[in-house]
Scaffold this motif. Sequence first.
Motif, PDB file in Angstrom:
ATOM      1  N   THR A   1      -1.294   7.894   1.505  1.00  0.00           N
ATOM      2  CA  THR A   1      -0.467   8.721   0.628  1.00  0.00           C
ATOM      3  C   THR A   1       0.950   8.165   0.579  1.00  0.00           C
ATOM      4  N   TYR A   2       1.436   7.705   1.725  1.00  0.00           N
ATOM      5  CA  TYR A   2       2.755   7.061   1.761  1.00  0.00           C
ATOM      6  C   TYR A   2       2.757   5.760   0.963  1.00  0.00           C
ATOM      7  N   LEU A   3       1.762   4.908   1.180  1.00  0.00           N
ATOM      8  CA  LEU A   3       1.717   3.628   0.461  1.00  0.00           C
ATOM      9  C   LEU A   3       1.649   3.845  -1.047  1.00  0.00           C
ATOM     10  N   ALA A   4       0.890   4.850  -1.468  1.00  0.00           N
ATOM     11  CA  ALA A   4       0.800   5.158  -2.900  1.00  0.00           C
ATOM     12  C   ALA A   4       2.130   5.657  -3.451  1.00  0.00           C
ATOM     13  N   ALA A   5       2.911   6.317  -2.594  1.00  0.00           N
ATOM     14  CA  ALA A   5       4.201   6.852  -3.025  1.00  0.00           C
ATOM     15  C   ALA A   5       5.258   5.762  -3.190  1.00  0.00           C
ATOM     16  N   VAL A   6       5.125   4.676  -2.427  1.00  0.00           N
ATOM     17  CA  VAL A   6       6.166   3.641  -2.464  1.00  0.00           C
ATOM     18  C   VAL A   6       5.753   2.403  -3.252  1.00  0.00           C
ATOM     19  N   ASN A   7       4.480   2.322  -3.658  1.00  0.00           N
ATOM     20  CA  ASN A   7       4.017   1.121  -4.349  1.00  0.00           C
ATOM     21  C   ASN A   7       3.031   1.518  -5.446  1.00  0.00           C
ATOM     22  N   THR A   8       3.420   1.358  -6.700  1.00  0.00           N
ATOM     23  CA  THR A   8       2.548   1.742  -7.816  1.00  0.00           C
ATOM     24  C   THR A   8       1.286   0.892  -7.855  1.00  0.00           C
ATOM     25  N   LYS A   9       1.371  -0.355  -7.405  1.00  0.00           N
ATOM     26  CA  LYS A   9       0.192  -1.213  -7.371  1.00  0.00           C
ATOM     27  C   LYS A   9      -0.836  -0.663  -6.390  1.00  0.00           C
ATOM     28  N   TRP A  10      -0.363  -0.211  -5.230  1.00  0.00           N
ATOM     29  CA  TRP A  10      -1.286   0.406  -4.267  1.00  0.00           C
ATOM     30  C   TRP A  10      -1.908   1.651  -4.876  1.00  0.00           C
ATOM     31  N   LYS A  11      -1.107   2.464  -5.522  1.00  0.00           N
ATOM     32  CA  LYS A  11      -1.598   3.710  -6.111  1.00  0.00           C
ATOM     33  C   LYS A  11      -2.681   3.463  -7.145  1.00  0.00           C
ATOM     34  N   SER A  12      -2.519   2.426  -7.961  1.00  0.00           N
ATOM     35  CA  SER A  12      -3.483   2.157  -9.031  1.00  0.00           C
ATOM     36  C   SER A  12      -4.703   1.383  -8.548  1.00  0.00           C
ATOM     37  N   GLN A  13      -4.533   0.522  -7.552  1.00  0.00           N
ATOM     38  CA  GLN A  13      -5.619  -0.350  -7.128  1.00  0.00           C
ATOM     39  C   GLN A  13      -6.417   0.191  -5.935  1.00  0.00           C
ATOM     40  N   VAL A  14      -5.749   0.932  -5.059  1.00  0.00           N
ATOM     41  CA  VAL A  14      -6.409   1.387  -3.833  1.00  0.00           C
ATOM     42  C   VAL A  14      -6.477   2.912  -3.760  1.00  0.00           C
ATOM     43  N   SER A  15      -5.403   3.582  -4.124  1.00  0.00           N
ATOM     44  CA  SER A  15      -5.294   5.043  -4.111  1.00  0.00           C
ATOM     45  C   SER A  15      -5.090   5.548  -2.685  1.00  0.00           C
ATOM     46  N   GLN A  16      -5.473   6.804  -2.445  1.00  0.00           N
ATOM     47  CA  GLN A  16      -5.223   7.441  -1.156  1.00  0.00           C
ATOM     48  C   GLN A  16      -6.367   8.363  -0.812  1.00  0.00           C
ATOM     49  N   GLY A  17      -6.493   8.703   0.484  1.00  0.00           N
ATOM     50  CA  GLY A  17      -7.550   9.614   0.896  1.00  0.00           C
ATOM     51  C   GLY A  17      -7.973   9.385   2.325  1.00  0.00           C
ATOM     52  N   LEU A  18      -8.983  10.141   2.748  1.00  0.00           N
ATOM     53  CA  LEU A  18      -9.532   9.992   4.093  1.00  0.00           C
ATOM     54  C   LEU A  18     -10.135   8.615   4.301  1.00  0.00           C
ATOM     55  N   SER A  19     -10.733   8.073   3.255  1.00  0.00           N
ATOM     56  CA  SER A  19     -11.307   6.727   3.275  1.00  0.00           C
ATOM     57  C   SER A  19     -10.926   6.030   1.976  1.00  0.00           C
TER      58      SER A  19
END
Length: 351
Positions: free
Chosen positions: A179-197
Amino acid sequence: MKLSLLSVPFFAAIILTGCNSGTPTTVAARNSAQLTAAGSSFVYPVMMQWVQAYGRDHQGLQINYQSIGSGGGIEQLKNGMVDFGASDAALDDEKLKEMPALVQIPESAGPVCITYNLEQLKEPLKLSGKTLSGIYLGTIENWQDAAIKKDNPGVNLPKQGIVVVHRTDGSGTTNIFTTYLAAVNTKWKSQVSQGLSVSWPLGIGGKGSEGVTGVVKQSPGAIGYVELTYAEENHLPVAQIQNAAGKYISPTAAGTSAAIDAFSGELSKDVRTPIVNAPASAPDAYPISGLTFLLVPKQAKDPNKAAAVKGFVQYIITGGQDPAEQLHHAKIPASLQQIDQELLQQVPGGS
């Protein structure tokens, strides 16, 4: 020899004994209940402290807590295998539809720390959100990358490949971190996202915070994310992470408290609000902070067990906050404690 709370990695069973003679029959019945719980490894060290402390005044109560990750705890609660669960990821409205009726009670908050194995470093590694997300995306592969050097001017970094370590199990710690990585990096948010897994771009997996810590300790050049107690007990250093105010902050209970305060308005409306990447108006906030939730059924087959669970939860959100702080977890502020009390009233049984 002192026995570490983390020396038994995935399972703990503690029989609670104490002086409580002369109590009414109903209280005696609930104090002799055998409770089973499972979930977060992030909260495992402080959970063991709670179990031991609560046992001093409750004769015969047995609490069996399995540190199997938030995802495992959620599944066991869903299947009726445990009396309560613990998760570092709150369940959203869609997930709640799949579960038995329950309440989610925030009971502690702590920092997810970034630990690493770089023996030659004599001072804490510093990492910005952009650099850290680049490491986990695989775009930063060596400890002498220009981005890491920029975060650590004048530091003699090794010319060594980075070994990325992550969780393999469904993990609330992973949820906080991603959730932190998605908040600071739009590429992470679009390519990997966030969650338990998540589908990790690269890296070596470890089961539980215990497993991640073990892989980091055994792998020169490694980096991973765990609860702070795991790093401390394994004598591993932790990084300072740059927050939105531009300050490099160490993972501490105080830094987590500052993150909670930064989101106090949002939390008063929904306790599931993430507390990662606090705004620049919170200069002392540690940016990778998260709340842990007790998942408590609203209905139980055994009223004595329900009452025993309620009593234990009542202790956690009141007297249990002091021992939590000693293990680097932030105390739940008074505003959240009031919400917790209201939520706990939805659970049957005496308190």
